[in-house]
Every structure is written in C-alpha cells, then in structure tokens.
Scaffold this motif. Structure first.
Motif, short mmCIF file in Angstrom:
data_model
loop_
_atom_site.label_atom_id
_atom_site.label_comp_id
_atom_site.label_asym_id
_atom_site.label_seq_id
_atom_site.Cartn_x
_atom_site.Cartn_y
_atom_site.Cartn_z
N LYS A 2 1.09 -1.07 0.20
CA LYS A 2 0.22 -0.31 -0.52
C LYS A 2 0.82 1.23 -0.43
N ALA A 3 2.03 0.95 0.42
CA ALA A 3 2.21 2.58 0.73
C ALA A 3 3.91 2.39 -0.85
N LEU A 4 4.07 1.53 -1.64
CA LEU A 4 4.75 1.67 -2.61
C LEU A 4 3.54 2.56 -3.74
N VAL A 5 2.09 1.65 -3.45
CA VAL A 5 1.12 2.36 -4.51
C VAL A 5 1.13 3.89 -3.75
N ALA A 6 0.62 4.18 -2.46
CA ALA A 6 1.09 5.88 -2.10
C ALA A 6 2.26 6.36 -2.89
N TYR A 7 3.33 5.89 -3.02
CA TYR A 7 4.43 6.66 -3.15
C TYR A 7 4.47 6.59 -4.76
N GLU A 8 4.56 5.00 -5.69
CA GLU A 8 4.18 5.03 -6.86
C GLU A 8 2.77 4.31 -7.59
N PRO A 9 1.92 5.83 -8.18
CA PRO A 9 0.22 5.05 -7.93
C PRO A 9 0.53 4.57 -9.11
N ALA A 10 1.89 4.22 -10.06
CA ALA A 10 1.98 3.07 -11.03
C ALA A 10 2.40 1.81 -11.13
N LEU A 11 2.44 1.90 -9.87
CA LEU A 11 2.61 0.52 -9.19
C LEU A 11 1.49 -0.72 -8.78
N ARG A 12 0.47 0.39 -9.02
CA ARG A 12 -0.84 -0.24 -8.34
C ARG A 12 -1.17 -1.30 -9.36
N ARG A 13 -1.18 -1.73 -10.55
CA ARG A 13 -1.95 -2.21 -11.42
C ARG A 13 -1.14 -4.01 -11.04
N ILE A 14 0.13 -3.83 -11.13
CA ILE A 14 0.74 -4.87 -11.07
C ILE A 14 0.62 -5.54 -9.34
N LEU A 15 1.15 -4.69 -8.82
CA LEU A 15 0.79 -5.55 -7.39
C LEU A 15 -0.51 -5.62 -7.17
N LYS A 16 -1.80 -5.11 -7.90
CA LYS A 16 -3.65 -5.42 -7.81
C LYS A 16 -3.04 -6.90 -8.27
N VAL A 17 -2.68 -7.15 -9.49
CA VAL A 17 -3.22 -8.11 -9.79
C VAL A 17 -2.08 -9.29 -9.24
N HIS A 18 -1.54 -9.25 -8.59
CA HIS A 18 -0.04 -10.92 -7.98
C HIS A 18 -0.93 -10.36 -6.22
N GLY A 19 -1.87 -9.71 -6.16
CA GLY A 19 -2.67 -9.54 -4.63
C GLY A 19 -2.29 -9.11 -3.29
N PHE A 20 -1.20 -8.55 -4.11
CA PHE A 20 -0.14 -7.58 -2.33
C PHE A 20 -1.33 -6.79 -1.33
N LEU A 21 -2.64 -6.50 -2.66
CA LEU A 21 -2.93 -5.01 -2.15
C LEU A 21 -4.76 -5.47 -1.04
N THR A 22 -4.92 -6.57 -1.31
CA THR A 22 -5.47 -7.05 -0.87
C THR A 22 -5.36 -7.51 0.59
N ARG A 23 -6.40 -7.50 1.59
CA ARG A 23 -6.02 -8.38 3.02
C ARG A 23 -6.55 -9.28 2.89
N ASP A 24 -6.04 -10.19 3.48
CA ASP A 24 -6.10 -11.34 3.51
C ASP A 24 -7.89 -11.61 4.60
N PRO A 25 -8.43 -12.17 4.53
CA PRO A 25 -10.16 -11.64 5.53
C PRO A 25 -9.73 -13.34 6.76
N ARG A 26 -9.13 -13.71 6.36
CA ARG A 26 -8.88 -14.89 7.19
C ARG A 26 -8.41 -14.79 8.91
N VAL A 27 -9.24 -14.66 9.43
CA VAL A 27 -8.64 -15.37 10.62
C VAL A 27 -9.28 -16.37 11.93
N VAL A 28 -9.12 -16.49 12.95
CA VAL A 28 -9.47 -17.34 14.30
C VAL A 28 -11.16 -17.75 14.42
N GLU A 29 -11.22 -18.37 14.09
CA GLU A 29 -12.59 -18.62 14.47
C GLU A 29 -13.33 -18.43 15.81
N ARG A 30 -14.06 -17.67 16.78
CA ARG A 30 -13.91 -17.72 18.14
C ARG A 30 -14.43 -18.82 18.36
#
Length: 163
Positions: free
Chosen positions: A118-146
C-alpha cells in the motif's frame, strides 16, 4: 445444400474480432508523500497490524527498530516481505521502517507485506496495477474462529466419557 454448408464453415473459420474501443489514457492520482519524503500505509493480516513508512534509500528494512534478519528469523518470512519489491522491480530502492504488533510472526510478516504494498502505491501510483494483479493489495480476511459455548474450542467437542 452444399452451398449452405460452405457458407457456414466459412463463417466458422472467419476470425472473431471485438470492436476496438479507443481508450483515453488513465490519469493517475498524485503520490501521497509527507514533508519528510515518506509515504505511509497500514497493513493488516489476522490479528497483526503494521504501520509502514517508505522512502527512497538503499533497501534497509527495520521492523520495530530491528533489522529483518533479527526480527523475522525464518527465510520464508523475509521472502514474504521482499515480494512487493520483486514484483514491482524496485529491489534495494526504498528504505522501510515499520512498527508491527499483534498476532504471531507469520501474521506480522503478512501485515508488513500488505503495508509495504500500500505504501508503494501511495509513493508510485503507477505500480497499483501490477501489485493488484499479484494480490498484494487485498487484505487476507481469514482470522481465527471464535470459541463457542459448550465446546472445548471453536468446533471441538469435549471428550465423551461413558462412565
């Protein structure tokens, strides 16, 4: 009859072309850089939260005031941190300072990777597409079940005793 089949095969062999739409160049947002020349982002994974500051430099990464070799002892955790830089072809071009808390070391490594992306995209917005394609901008929603009441853990029942 023969003419009809020849016409059908000619249609089937003809290449299908999509209509060409002229696209205007997409205007990228301005970089988000503070007065110290850094970009900031928050990364999250499981219960870990990482605050990441990124600025141009020699490629040093400090996690909670320690180098990544001291903090993340496993090579796989250090590999996870370097993935956004490798994909964006920016190895050893940025210094990273981050604070991370919560969760275990694996979750913390994922949180730092998310924050770096996310900081790379904030510094260089042109990198958003390649980082998004590789899934680095998506927060992994898996958490421990209660844990549920009447259970020993989230789903595990208490051991049955016949007597």
């Amino acid at each position: 009859m023969v003419a009809e089949t020849e016409a059908v095969t000619a249609e089937a062999e003809a290449p299908i072309t999509a209509p060409v739409m002229e696209t205007e160049p997409v205007e990228l947002p301005d970089p988000v850089i503070d007065k110290h020349g850094r970009s900031y982002a928050t990364g999250k994974r499981k219960n870990a939260i990482a605050r990441v500051w990124l600025k141009p430099g020699a490629g040093r990464i400090l996690v909670n005031g320690r180098s990544i070799k001291e903090y993340f002892t496993r090579g796989t955790w250090r590999l996870i941190l370097s993935q956004p830089f490798q994909v964006a072809d920016r190895l050893d071009q940025y210094d990273v300072y981050c604070t991370v808390k919560g969760g275990g070391l694996s979750g913390q490594a994922g949180a730092v990777r998310h924050g770096i992306s996310k900081a790379l995209v904030a510094y260089e917005p042109a990198l958003r597409r390649i980082l998004k394609v590789h899934g680095f901008l998506t927060r992994d929603p898996r958490v421990v079940e209660r844990k549920k009441f009447g259970k020993r853990k989230a789903r595990r029942s208490f051991q049955f005793s016949k007597r």
